[in-house]
Design an enzyme around this catalytic site. Structure first.
Site, PDB file in Angstrom:
ATOM      1  N   ARG A   1     -30.008 -51.329 -36.311  1.00  8.01           N
ATOM      2  CA  ARG A   1     -29.810 -52.493 -37.152  1.00  8.01           C
ATOM      3  C   ARG A   1     -30.947 -52.540 -38.149  1.00  8.01           C
ATOM      4  NH1 ARG A   1     -27.936 -57.464 -33.413  1.00  8.01           N
ATOM      5  NH2 ARG A   1     -25.812 -57.432 -33.814  1.00  8.01           N
TER       6      ARG A   1
ATOM      7  N   LYS B   1     -10.937 -58.229 -21.079  1.00  3.38           N
ATOM      8  CA  LYS B   1     -10.120 -59.273 -21.101  1.00  3.38           C
ATOM      9  C   LYS B   1      -9.269 -59.435 -22.305  1.00  3.38           C
ATOM     10  CE  LYS B   1     -12.155 -63.131 -19.523  1.00  3.38           C
ATOM     11  NZ  LYS B   1     -13.334 -64.109 -19.779  1.00  3.38           N
TER      12      LYS B   1
ATOM     13  N   GLY C   1     -20.013 -54.454 -29.866  1.00 10.75           N
ATOM     14  CA  GLY C   1     -21.192 -54.073 -29.271  1.00 10.75           C
ATOM     15  C   GLY C   1     -20.968 -53.006 -28.438  1.00 10.75           C
TER      16      GLY C   1
ATOM     17  N   GLY D   1     -19.723 -59.676 -32.394  1.00  7.62           N
ATOM     18  CA  GLY D   1     -19.083 -61.027 -32.543  1.00  7.62           C
ATOM     19  C   GLY D   1     -18.625 -61.155 -34.106  1.00  7.62           C
TER      20      GLY D   1
HETATM   21  C1  3PG Z   1     -25.953 -60.355 -31.806  1.00  9.07           C
HETATM   22  O1  3PG Z   1     -26.602 -59.442 -31.607  1.00  9.07           O
HETATM   23  O2  3PG Z   1     -24.775 -60.457 -31.259  1.00  9.07           O
HETATM   24  C2  3PG Z   1     -26.251 -61.194 -33.153  1.00  9.07           C
HETATM   25  O3  3PG Z   1     -27.542 -60.693 -33.395  1.00  9.07           O
HETATM   26  C3  3PG Z   1     -26.122 -62.570 -32.634  1.00  9.07           C
HETATM   27  O4  3PG Z   1     -27.050 -62.858 -31.600  1.00  9.07           O
HETATM   28  P1  3PG Z   1     -26.421 -63.919 -30.810  1.00  9.07           P
HETATM   29  O5  3PG Z   1     -25.104 -63.581 -29.977  1.00  9.07           O
HETATM   30  O6  3PG Z   1     -27.598 -64.343 -29.694  1.00  9.07           O
HETATM   31  O7  3PG Z   1     -26.066 -65.130 -31.427  1.00  9.07           O
END
Ligand code: 3PG
Ligand code: MG
Length: 395
Positions: A38, A199, A352, A375
Protein backbone atom coordinates in the site's frame (compact mmCIF):
# COMPACT_ATOMS: atom_id res chain seq x y z
CA UNK A 1 -18.18 11.30 -13.71
CA UNK A 2 -14.37 11.39 -13.75
CA UNK A 3 -12.72 13.26 -10.90
CA UNK A 4 -10.04 15.92 -11.06
CA UNK A 5 -6.58 14.72 -10.14
CA UNK A 6 -3.35 16.39 -9.09
CA UNK A 7 -2.51 16.62 -12.82
CA UNK A 8 -5.49 18.92 -13.43
CA UNK A 9 -4.55 21.65 -10.95
CA UNK A 10 -1.62 23.89 -10.17
CA UNK A 11 0.25 22.61 -7.12
CA UNK A 12 3.66 24.30 -7.09
CA UNK A 13 4.37 25.95 -3.75
CA UNK A 14 0.96 24.84 -2.40
CA UNK A 15 0.53 23.09 0.94
CA UNK A 16 -1.18 19.81 0.14
CA UNK A 17 -2.92 17.64 2.72
CA UNK A 18 -2.57 14.19 1.15
CA UNK A 19 -4.64 11.33 2.58
CA UNK A 20 -2.99 7.97 1.92
CA UNK A 21 -4.04 4.53 3.12
CA UNK A 22 -0.89 3.27 4.84
CA UNK A 23 -2.92 0.95 7.05
CA UNK A 24 -0.39 -1.83 6.52
CA UNK A 25 -0.05 -5.12 8.39
CA UNK A 26 2.51 -4.94 11.22
CA UNK A 27 4.22 -8.04 12.58
CA UNK A 28 3.17 -8.33 16.25
CA UNK A 29 6.48 -9.75 17.43
CA UNK A 30 8.96 -7.61 15.55
CA UNK A 31 6.87 -4.47 14.98
CA UNK A 32 8.03 -4.43 11.35
CA UNK A 33 5.85 -3.87 8.30
CA UNK A 34 4.96 -7.26 6.85
CA UNK A 35 3.55 -5.98 3.56
CA UNK A 36 4.41 -2.54 2.23
CA UNK A 37 2.47 -2.72 -1.04
CA UNK A 38 0.00 0.00 0.00
CA UNK A 39 2.92 2.34 0.67
CA UNK A 40 4.53 1.50 -2.67
CA UNK A 41 1.22 2.05 -4.45
CA UNK A 42 1.11 5.72 -3.39
CA UNK A 43 4.73 6.48 -4.34
CA UNK A 44 3.79 7.83 -7.81
CA UNK A 45 1.49 10.41 -6.20
CA UNK A 46 4.05 11.48 -3.62
CA UNK A 47 6.84 11.64 -6.21
CA UNK A 48 4.64 13.73 -8.50
CA UNK A 49 3.92 16.18 -5.68
CA UNK A 50 7.63 16.38 -4.82
CA UNK A 51 8.68 16.89 -8.44
CA UNK A 52 6.10 19.64 -8.87
CA UNK A 53 7.38 21.45 -5.80
CA UNK A 54 4.37 21.06 -3.51
CA UNK A 55 4.69 21.22 0.24
CA UNK A 56 3.37 17.85 1.30
CA UNK A 57 1.52 16.90 4.48
CA UNK A 58 0.78 13.18 4.44
CA UNK A 59 -1.83 11.64 6.72
CA UNK A 60 -3.20 8.14 7.24
CA UNK A 61 -4.79 5.90 9.80
CA UNK A 62 -3.21 2.72 11.12
CA UNK A 63 -5.36 0.03 12.74
CA UNK A 64 -8.37 0.84 14.89
CA UNK A 65 -7.05 2.71 17.98
CA UNK A 66 -10.59 3.83 18.87
CA UNK A 67 -9.88 7.54 19.41
CA UNK A 68 -6.95 7.00 21.79
CA UNK A 69 -3.17 7.10 21.43
CA UNK A 70 -1.91 3.52 21.03
CA UNK A 71 1.87 3.27 21.08
CA UNK A 72 2.04 0.34 18.66
CA UNK A 73 -0.01 2.27 16.09
CA UNK A 74 2.23 5.32 15.80
CA UNK A 75 3.11 6.40 12.29
CA UNK A 76 6.82 7.02 12.83
CA UNK A 77 8.04 3.59 11.61
CA UNK A 78 5.88 3.99 8.52
CA UNK A 79 7.27 7.46 7.85
CA UNK A 80 10.76 5.96 8.13
CA UNK A 81 9.94 3.20 5.70
CA UNK A 82 8.45 5.69 3.26
CA UNK A 83 11.61 7.77 3.50
CA UNK A 84 13.66 4.67 2.69
CA UNK A 85 11.49 3.85 -0.35
CA UNK A 86 11.50 7.44 -1.64
CA UNK A 87 15.16 8.02 -0.84
CA UNK A 88 14.05 11.39 0.55
CA UNK A 89 13.63 12.77 4.04
CA UNK A 90 10.14 12.37 5.55
CA UNK A 91 9.59 14.28 8.80
CA UNK A 92 7.19 12.62 11.26
CA UNK A 93 5.07 14.93 13.45
CA UNK A 94 3.85 13.52 16.78
CA UNK A 95 0.31 14.89 16.36
CA UNK A 96 -2.06 15.38 13.45
CA UNK A 97 -3.66 18.69 14.49
CA UNK A 98 -2.66 21.63 16.66
CA UNK A 99 0.39 23.72 17.47
CA UNK A 100 3.08 21.22 16.63
CA UNK A 101 1.62 20.66 13.18
CA UNK A 102 1.33 24.39 12.39
CA UNK A 103 4.93 24.92 13.52
CA UNK A 104 6.18 22.08 11.29
CA UNK A 105 4.14 23.34 8.33
CA UNK A 106 5.66 26.81 8.66
CA UNK A 107 9.10 25.27 8.15
CA UNK A 108 7.99 23.17 5.19
CA UNK A 109 9.88 23.98 1.95
CA UNK A 110 8.80 23.28 -1.64
CA UNK A 111 9.14 19.56 -2.45
CA UNK A 112 9.49 18.40 1.15
CA UNK A 113 7.32 16.04 3.20
CA UNK A 114 5.73 15.92 6.66
CA UNK A 115 3.98 12.83 7.97
CA UNK A 116 1.22 13.42 10.53
CA UNK A 117 0.46 11.10 13.44
CA UNK A 118 -2.35 8.49 13.14
CA UNK A 119 -5.59 10.40 12.50
CA UNK A 120 -7.59 7.75 14.39
CA UNK A 121 -5.90 8.77 17.68
CA UNK A 122 -8.70 11.38 17.77
CA UNK A 123 -12.33 10.23 18.12
CA UNK A 124 -13.34 13.00 15.68
CA UNK A 125 -11.78 11.10 12.78
CA UNK A 126 -14.21 8.18 12.51
CA UNK A 127 -17.12 10.37 13.66
CA UNK A 128 -16.34 12.76 10.80
CA UNK A 129 -16.49 15.57 13.36
CA UNK A 130 -16.63 18.97 11.65
CA UNK A 131 -14.30 20.71 14.10
CA UNK A 132 -11.70 17.98 13.82
CA UNK A 133 -11.94 18.07 10.02
CA UNK A 134 -11.56 21.86 10.05
CA UNK A 135 -8.43 21.63 12.21
CA UNK A 136 -6.95 18.90 10.03
CA UNK A 137 -7.59 20.98 6.92
CA UNK A 138 -6.47 24.31 8.40
CA UNK A 139 -2.74 24.31 7.53
CA UNK A 140 -3.35 23.24 3.90
CA UNK A 141 -4.33 24.89 0.59
CA UNK A 142 -5.47 21.73 -1.22
CA UNK A 143 -6.70 18.25 -0.26
CA UNK A 144 -5.60 15.19 -2.23
CA UNK A 145 -7.20 11.81 -1.60
CA UNK A 146 -5.03 8.86 -2.62
CA UNK A 147 -6.52 6.50 -0.02
CA UNK A 148 -8.65 4.26 -2.22
CA UNK A 149 -8.61 1.55 0.49
CA UNK A 150 -10.42 3.88 2.90
CA UNK A 151 -12.70 5.60 0.37
CA UNK A 152 -15.72 3.62 1.62
CA UNK A 153 -15.43 5.27 5.06
CA UNK A 154 -17.16 8.55 5.92
CA UNK A 155 -14.36 9.91 8.12
CA UNK A 156 -12.94 13.39 8.72
CA UNK A 157 -9.77 12.74 6.71
CA UNK A 158 -11.60 11.03 3.83
CA UNK A 159 -14.76 13.15 3.56
CA UNK A 160 -14.92 15.94 6.16
CA UNK A 161 -11.83 17.90 5.06
CA UNK A 162 -13.22 18.30 1.52
CA UNK A 163 -15.70 20.83 2.93
CA UNK A 164 -12.81 23.18 3.69
CA UNK A 165 -10.39 22.66 0.80
CA UNK A 166 -10.41 22.14 -2.98
CA UNK A 167 -10.34 18.33 -3.23
CA UNK A 168 -8.83 16.18 -5.99
CA UNK A 169 -7.72 12.57 -6.48
CA UNK A 170 -4.19 11.22 -6.26
CA UNK A 171 -2.74 8.97 -8.96
CA UNK A 172 -3.38 5.68 -7.13
CA UNK A 173 -6.99 6.69 -6.55
CA UNK A 174 -7.27 7.50 -10.25
CA UNK A 175 -5.79 4.16 -11.36
CA UNK A 176 -8.07 2.17 -9.04
CA UNK A 177 -11.17 3.99 -10.26
CA UNK A 178 -10.28 3.76 -13.95
CA UNK A 179 -9.57 0.02 -13.67
CA UNK A 180 -12.76 -0.83 -11.77
CA UNK A 181 -14.84 1.47 -13.90
CA UNK A 182 -13.62 -0.17 -17.08
CA UNK A 183 -14.81 -3.54 -15.77
CA UNK A 184 -18.19 -2.10 -14.87
CA UNK A 185 -18.82 -0.14 -18.04
CA UNK A 186 -16.75 -1.42 -20.93
CA UNK A 187 -14.85 -4.66 -20.22
CA UNK A 188 -12.97 -6.43 -22.99
CA UNK A 189 -15.12 -9.51 -23.61
CA UNK A 190 -15.62 -12.27 -22.83
CA UNK A 191 -15.58 -10.99 -19.23
CA UNK A 192 -15.57 -13.38 -16.27
CA UNK A 193 -16.01 -12.82 -12.59
CA UNK A 194 -14.67 -15.34 -10.09
CA UNK A 195 -16.39 -14.97 -6.74
CA UNK A 196 -15.59 -16.88 -3.57
CA UNK A 197 -15.55 -16.40 0.18
CA UNK A 198 -17.22 -17.88 3.19
CA UNK A 199 -20.57 -16.13 3.23
CA UNK A 200 -23.02 -15.52 0.45
CA UNK A 201 -24.43 -12.52 2.34
CA UNK A 202 -21.08 -10.70 1.93
CA UNK A 203 -21.07 -11.23 -1.83
CA UNK A 204 -24.75 -11.17 -2.82
CA UNK A 205 -24.74 -7.50 -3.90
CA UNK A 206 -21.52 -8.05 -5.84
CA UNK A 207 -22.96 -11.08 -7.65
CA UNK A 208 -26.22 -9.29 -8.41
CA UNK A 209 -24.44 -6.25 -9.83
CA UNK A 210 -21.95 -8.33 -11.79
CA UNK A 211 -24.68 -10.44 -13.31
CA UNK A 212 -25.50 -7.37 -15.43
CA UNK A 213 -21.93 -7.16 -16.70
CA UNK A 214 -20.32 -10.58 -17.13
CA UNK A 215 -20.37 -13.39 -19.66
CA UNK A 216 -19.13 -15.99 -17.17
CA UNK A 217 -19.49 -16.21 -13.39
CA UNK A 218 -17.41 -18.83 -11.55
CA UNK A 219 -18.45 -19.42 -7.96
CA UNK A 220 -16.48 -21.15 -5.19
CA UNK A 221 -15.79 -20.90 -1.46
CA UNK A 222 -17.97 -21.65 1.53
CA UNK A 223 -20.95 -19.86 0.03
CA UNK A 224 -21.33 -22.69 -2.48
CA UNK A 225 -23.19 -24.56 0.29
CA UNK A 226 -26.06 -22.05 0.17
CA UNK A 227 -26.34 -22.43 -3.62
CA UNK A 228 -26.37 -26.22 -3.30
CA UNK A 229 -29.00 -26.21 -0.56
CA UNK A 230 -31.11 -23.83 -2.66
CA UNK A 231 -31.07 -26.47 -5.40
CA UNK A 232 -32.13 -29.16 -2.95
CA UNK A 233 -28.76 -30.82 -2.33
CA UNK A 234 -27.37 -32.03 0.96
CA UNK A 235 -24.64 -29.75 2.30
CA UNK A 236 -23.43 -31.69 5.34
CA UNK A 237 -22.20 -29.57 8.24
CA UNK A 238 -21.32 -26.58 6.02
CA UNK A 239 -22.61 -23.15 6.90
CA UNK A 240 -25.85 -22.45 5.00
CA UNK A 241 -27.46 -19.02 5.15
CA UNK A 242 -31.06 -20.10 5.14
CA UNK A 243 -32.37 -16.56 4.73
CA UNK A 244 -30.47 -16.31 1.43
CA UNK A 245 -31.74 -19.50 -0.22
CA UNK A 246 -34.34 -17.70 -2.30
CA UNK A 247 -31.87 -15.04 -3.43
CA UNK A 248 -29.38 -17.75 -4.39
CA UNK A 249 -32.00 -19.57 -6.44
CA UNK A 250 -33.08 -16.33 -8.12
CA UNK A 251 -29.50 -15.58 -9.07
CA UNK A 252 -29.19 -18.99 -10.74
CA UNK A 253 -32.49 -18.49 -12.60
CA UNK A 254 -31.52 -14.97 -13.66
CA UNK A 255 -28.15 -16.14 -15.00
CA UNK A 256 -29.87 -18.88 -16.93
CA UNK A 257 -32.45 -16.46 -18.38
CA UNK A 258 -29.72 -14.11 -19.57
CA UNK A 259 -27.56 -16.84 -21.07
CA UNK A 260 -24.71 -16.19 -18.63
CA UNK A 261 -22.60 -19.20 -17.95
CA UNK A 262 -22.74 -19.55 -14.17
CA UNK A 263 -20.34 -22.21 -12.96
CA UNK A 264 -20.79 -23.88 -9.60
CA UNK A 265 -18.45 -26.66 -8.41
CA UNK A 266 -19.35 -30.14 -9.64
CA UNK A 267 -17.17 -31.73 -6.98
CA UNK A 268 -15.77 -30.58 -3.64
CA UNK A 269 -13.22 -31.58 -1.01
CA UNK A 270 -14.92 -32.46 2.28
CA UNK A 271 -13.57 -33.10 5.78
CA UNK A 272 -14.91 -34.12 9.22
CA UNK A 273 -13.31 -31.12 10.87
CA UNK A 274 -11.96 -27.80 9.67
CA UNK A 275 -8.38 -28.78 10.55
CA UNK A 276 -5.49 -29.58 8.25
CA UNK A 277 -4.93 -32.98 9.87
CA UNK A 278 -8.54 -34.01 9.35
CA UNK A 279 -8.68 -36.51 6.50
CA UNK A 280 -10.28 -34.90 3.46
CA UNK A 281 -11.72 -36.58 0.41
CA UNK A 282 -13.43 -35.69 -2.81
CA UNK A 283 -17.10 -36.11 -3.56
CA UNK A 284 -19.60 -35.01 -6.14
CA UNK A 285 -21.64 -32.01 -4.97
CA UNK A 286 -24.75 -34.18 -5.19
CA UNK A 287 -23.38 -36.68 -2.65
CA UNK A 288 -22.18 -34.67 0.34
CA UNK A 289 -22.57 -36.76 3.52
CA UNK A 290 -24.30 -35.21 6.53
CA UNK A 291 -21.28 -35.30 8.89
CA UNK A 292 -18.72 -33.46 6.75
CA UNK A 293 -17.82 -29.88 5.83
CA UNK A 294 -17.11 -28.52 2.36
CA UNK A 295 -13.50 -27.24 2.56
CA UNK A 296 -12.44 -26.66 -1.05
CA UNK A 297 -13.46 -27.16 -4.66
CA UNK A 298 -12.56 -30.57 -6.12
CA UNK A 299 -10.20 -31.60 -8.97
CA UNK A 300 -12.96 -31.90 -11.57
CA UNK A 301 -13.98 -28.30 -10.79
CA UNK A 302 -10.34 -27.20 -10.89
CA UNK A 303 -10.22 -28.64 -14.43
CA UNK A 304 -13.15 -26.36 -15.31
CA UNK A 305 -11.02 -23.26 -14.66
CA UNK A 306 -9.07 -23.35 -17.97
CA UNK A 307 -12.08 -24.77 -19.81
CA UNK A 308 -14.47 -22.02 -18.77
CA UNK A 309 -12.09 -19.07 -18.38
CA UNK A 310 -9.55 -19.96 -21.08
CA UNK A 311 -11.05 -17.73 -23.77
CA UNK A 312 -11.95 -14.82 -21.45
CA UNK A 313 -10.25 -11.48 -22.12
CA UNK A 314 -11.00 -9.86 -18.74
CA UNK A 315 -11.22 -11.66 -15.40
CA UNK A 316 -12.02 -10.17 -11.99
CA UNK A 317 -11.51 -12.30 -8.86
CA UNK A 318 -12.79 -11.64 -5.35
CA UNK A 319 -12.79 -14.26 -2.58
CA UNK A 320 -10.90 -17.53 -1.94
CA UNK A 321 -12.36 -20.77 -3.33
CA UNK A 322 -11.75 -22.85 -0.20
CA UNK A 323 -10.46 -22.52 3.37
CA UNK A 324 -7.14 -21.40 1.95
CA UNK A 325 -5.58 -20.48 5.33
CA UNK A 326 -5.25 -24.26 5.86
CA UNK A 327 -2.75 -25.43 3.20
CA UNK A 328 -4.55 -28.78 2.71
CA UNK A 329 -7.70 -26.89 1.67
CA UNK A 330 -6.03 -24.28 -0.54
CA UNK A 331 -5.78 -26.31 -3.77
CA UNK A 332 -8.65 -24.55 -5.56
CA UNK A 333 -7.52 -21.07 -4.55
CA UNK A 334 -3.96 -21.90 -5.64
CA UNK A 335 -5.11 -23.31 -8.96
CA UNK A 336 -7.12 -20.16 -9.68
CA UNK A 337 -4.17 -17.94 -8.70
CA UNK A 338 -1.86 -19.93 -11.02
CA UNK A 339 -4.34 -19.72 -13.86
CA UNK A 340 -4.77 -15.95 -13.48
CA UNK A 341 -1.02 -15.42 -13.24
CA UNK A 342 -0.43 -17.08 -16.62
CA UNK A 343 -3.52 -16.13 -18.63
CA UNK A 344 -3.14 -13.39 -21.22
CA UNK A 345 -6.49 -11.91 -20.13
CA UNK A 346 -6.59 -8.61 -18.28
CA UNK A 347 -6.72 -9.66 -14.61
CA UNK A 348 -8.01 -7.66 -11.66
CA UNK A 349 -7.98 -8.83 -8.06
CA UNK A 350 -9.85 -7.19 -5.22
CA UNK A 351 -10.53 -8.21 -1.66
CA UNK A 352 -8.09 -8.52 1.23
CA UNK A 353 -7.85 -12.31 1.54
CA UNK A 354 -7.66 -12.98 -2.20
CA UNK A 355 -4.75 -10.57 -2.47
CA UNK A 356 -3.11 -12.21 0.56
CA UNK A 357 -3.34 -15.64 -1.10
CA UNK A 358 -1.83 -14.35 -4.35
CA UNK A 359 0.92 -12.56 -2.46
CA UNK A 360 1.83 -15.64 -0.43
CA UNK A 361 2.26 -17.51 -3.68
CA UNK A 362 4.59 -14.81 -5.01
CA UNK A 363 2.31 -14.16 -8.01
CA UNK A 364 1.30 -10.56 -7.34
CA UNK A 365 3.50 -9.13 -10.09
CA UNK A 366 1.82 -11.38 -12.66
CA UNK A 367 -1.64 -9.88 -12.09
CA UNK A 368 -2.52 -6.76 -14.09
CA UNK A 369 -4.20 -4.91 -11.25
CA UNK A 370 -4.18 -5.86 -7.57
CA UNK A 371 -6.46 -3.47 -5.74
CA UNK A 372 -5.24 -1.80 -2.54
CA UNK A 373 -8.83 -1.77 -1.28
CA UNK A 374 -10.70 -4.76 0.14
CA UNK A 375 -13.94 -3.24 1.41
CA UNK A 376 -13.64 -0.28 -0.96
CA UNK A 377 -13.24 -2.36 -4.13
CA UNK A 378 -16.10 -4.62 -3.08
CA UNK A 379 -18.39 -1.66 -2.55
CA UNK A 380 -17.41 -0.06 -5.84
CA UNK A 381 -17.97 -3.27 -7.80
CA UNK A 382 -21.35 -3.64 -6.09
CA UNK A 383 -22.21 -0.49 -8.03
CA UNK A 384 -22.26 1.77 -4.99
CA UNK A 385 -20.60 5.15 -4.73
CA UNK A 386 -17.60 5.67 -2.47
CA UNK A 387 -18.03 8.65 -0.12
CA UNK A 388 -14.31 9.51 -0.29
CA UNK A 389 -14.61 9.74 -4.08
CA UNK A 390 -17.95 11.55 -4.17
CA UNK A 391 -16.51 14.61 -2.40
CA UNK A 392 -13.74 15.12 -4.97
CA UNK A 393 -14.18 17.73 -7.70
CA UNK A 394 -15.50 16.59 -11.05
CA UNK A 395 -13.31 17.06 -14.14
C1 3PG B 1 -8.65 -1.38 5.30
O1 3PG B 1 -7.57 -1.89 5.53
O2 3PG B 1 -9.67 -2.06 5.10
C2 3PG B 1 -8.73 0.12 5.19
O3 3PG B 1 -7.51 0.71 5.50
C3 3PG B 1 -9.84 0.67 6.04
O4 3PG B 1 -9.63 0.32 7.37
P1 3PG B 1 -10.87 0.05 8.33
O5 3PG B 1 -11.53 -1.21 7.82
O6 3PG B 1 -10.30 -0.09 9.71
O7 3PG B 1 -11.79 1.23 8.19
MG1 MG C 1 -11.07 -3.42 6.67
Amino acid sequence: MAKKTIKDISIAGKIILTRVDFNVPINKNTGSISDDSRIKASLPTIRYLVEHKSRIILCSHLGRPDGKVVKELRMKPIAEHLSYLLELPVTPVSDCIGHEVSKAVQNLKDGTILFLENVRFYPGEVKNDTNFARELASPADIYVNDAFGTAHRVHASTVGVAKFLPAVAGLLMETELITMNKLLTNPVRPFACVIGGAKISDKMSLMQNMLNKVDVMFIGGGMVATFLKAQGYNTGKSLVENDKLEMALNLLLEANKRGISLILPTDVAIARDIRGDSLSHITSTSKIPSNEYIVDIGPETIDLIPQELGNCRSIMWNGPLGIYEIPEFAKGTKAMAQFLAYTSANTVIGGGSTVEAIREMGLVDMIDHVSTGGGASLKYLEGKTLPGVEVLEDK
